[in-house]
Scaffold this motif. Sequence first.
Motif, PDB file in Angstrom:
ATOM      1  N   UNK A 178       0.838  -1.199   0.000  1.00 20.70           N
ATOM      2  CA  UNK A 178       0.000   0.000   0.000  1.00 20.70           C
ATOM      3  C   UNK A 178       0.873   1.251   0.000  1.00 20.70           C
ATOM      4  N   UNK A 179       0.594   2.153  -0.913  1.00 13.85           N
ATOM      5  CA  UNK A 179       1.290   3.444  -0.967  1.00 13.85           C
ATOM      6  C   UNK A 179       0.340   4.540  -0.493  1.00 13.85           C
ATOM      7  N   UNK A 180       0.787   5.342   0.480  1.00 15.35           N
ATOM      8  CA  UNK A 180      -0.049   6.431   0.993  1.00 15.35           C
ATOM      9  C   UNK A 180       0.525   7.798   0.650  1.00 15.35           C
ATOM     10  N   UNK A 181       1.770   7.822   0.202  1.00 16.67           N
ATOM     11  CA  UNK A 181       2.390   9.080  -0.232  1.00 16.67           C
ATOM     12  C   UNK A 181       3.487   8.724  -1.237  1.00 16.67           C
ATOM     13  N   UNK A 182       3.868   9.663  -2.089  1.00 14.62           N
ATOM     14  CA  UNK A 182       4.881   9.365  -3.115  1.00 14.62           C
ATOM     15  C   UNK A 182       6.175   8.830  -2.522  1.00 14.62           C
ATOM     16  N   UNK A 183       6.531   9.268  -1.323  1.00 11.08           N
ATOM     17  CA  UNK A 183       7.791   8.809  -0.730  1.00 11.08           C
ATOM     18  C   UNK A 183       7.769   7.312  -0.439  1.00 11.08           C
ATOM     19  N   UNK A 184       6.571   6.727  -0.293  1.00 14.71           N
ATOM     20  CA  UNK A 184       6.471   5.287  -0.046  1.00 14.71           C
ATOM     21  C   UNK A 184       6.990   4.469  -1.220  1.00 14.71           C
ATOM     22  N   UNK A 225       0.645  -1.685 -10.577  1.00 18.67           N
ATOM     23  CA  UNK A 225      -0.195  -0.776  -9.799  1.00 18.67           C
ATOM     24  C   UNK A 225      -1.653  -1.194  -9.909  1.00 18.67           C
ATOM     25  N   UNK A 226      -2.401  -0.958  -8.833  1.00 15.48           N
ATOM     26  CA  UNK A 226      -3.831  -1.308  -8.773  1.00 15.48           C
ATOM     27  C   UNK A 226      -4.594  -0.115  -8.207  1.00 15.48           C
ATOM     28  N   UNK A 227      -5.648   0.275  -8.882  1.00 16.88           N
ATOM     29  CA  UNK A 227      -6.438   1.408  -8.421  1.00 16.88           C
ATOM     30  C   UNK A 227      -7.552   0.939  -7.490  1.00 16.88           C
ATOM     31  N   UNK A 253       0.711  -3.118  -6.185  1.00 17.46           N
ATOM     32  CA  UNK A 253       0.849  -1.844  -5.491  1.00 17.46           C
ATOM     33  C   UNK A 253      -0.503  -1.133  -5.444  1.00 17.46           C
ATOM     34  N   UNK A 254      -1.123  -1.096  -4.272  1.00 18.51           N
ATOM     35  CA  UNK A 254      -2.421  -0.440  -4.112  1.00 18.51           C
ATOM     36  C   UNK A 254      -2.217   1.073  -4.060  1.00 18.51           C
ATOM     37  N   UNK A 255      -2.886   1.788  -4.963  1.00 16.12           N
ATOM     38  CA  UNK A 255      -2.658   3.225  -5.121  1.00 16.12           C
ATOM     39  C   UNK A 255      -3.727   4.083  -4.459  1.00 16.12           C
TER      40      UNK A 255
END
Length: 436
Positions: A18-24, A36-38, A54-56
């Motif tokens: 899970x990505x919560x911010x670009x830095x992740x 990537x998965x929306x 990668x959950x976006x």
Amino acid sequence: MNVSGWGRYPRGATRLITARRPADLDGLLTDGPLIARGAGRAYGDAAIGPCATLAMGGLDRMMAFDPASGVLTVEAGVMLGDVVAAFLPRGYFPPVVPGTRFVTIGGMVASHIHGKNHHAVGGFGRHVTGLTLLGPDGVASVCSPAENPELFRATIGGMGLTGVILDVSFKMLPVETGFIRQETIVARNLDAALAAFEQARGWTYVVAWIDALATGASLGRSLIYLGEHARRDEVGDARSAPPRPARAIPVDFPNFTLNRLTVSAFNAAYFQAGLWKQGEQIVPVHPYFFPLDGIGDWNRVYGARGFVQHQCVIPKAHGRQALGEILELVSARGSPSFVSVLKLLGPDNAGLMGFPMEGYTLALDFPASHQTLDLLTEIDRRLIGYGGRLYLTKDARQSRETLVAGYPNLPAFRALRKNTGADSRFVSLLSERLAL
């Protein structure tokens, strides 16, 4: 964990990140290939990574809006429904929307989604002014029609296989109200339906529900819904209407629920209801554009086995012949297609692997079964003969031969993936199955 698309077929084991911010995302690509998965609304295996997914959804910030140009910039995980909720009251609507608001903007780019207005304005990618793409080297690049144009064009409809889309800028459409002036036309058969499409070219939005089980003189009978954004002087006393809370289906339906008898009965009742609704009405935007969103978890109607959607596009010159053959096949086999939609697409070369081309697109839903897969293989054989192709966002089972026959730009897309190194970093079950 096991993950599936909206059709719940197939399922695949993957490591979910899970990505919560670009830095992740820093250093993430060194851990192995991913996709990537929306919002998980791709029907088949397009958003399932064989290694990692990668959950976006956490990248959901709206970043900037320019009222002068109408250009909105959002992170890729922003939901379409949130854009509509935030900007419709301000007098703006997305230029192109699919049949559900529960999709992310990044997913709309990766799918180069088309709407009921494709014949008039093209797919969503045509309205994207720029995007930021995280490449296989971990470097973010700005892509637009003027900057990195080849990569930009490959990313439009590229199914997330050129990189991770971080943010998107696109031009919104100014509208006066949150309503649609809708006209319902009844077509007694396929010839009447196609004639109605031709006569409706002046309308912005055109879509048809089609009875896929009708036979004989009624083959292809349809209800055609035309639409225009209503002006203030047309709305009268109507008030803006937010979407109604969805009534969720609490359990999976038993497999026997959907059969020729039940679907035929539903189709007959729906067609009769359409007879009473002929003519013009003023309707809110949500039921016009997103009719199935009113039923939460509607994919459970197909039971735990899931379902397969077959959405094809057929060049217009062969449209009548091919559509007639497909509908006769479906009806003869008695295959219950619960959701059957017909649209007219216009010319579109915005995406290297974009699905739309000038012609008719037919979407059919079937319960997942061996009989369904056999039927769809037969339909594909006819489709190839007529120069058609399948929508990758809905696909779960087409063959590599069907893909090669339908997508002439496939060699260029594969070459770009190889040359940039994306082929080893961005991998999905779809890309493995079809050697994308």
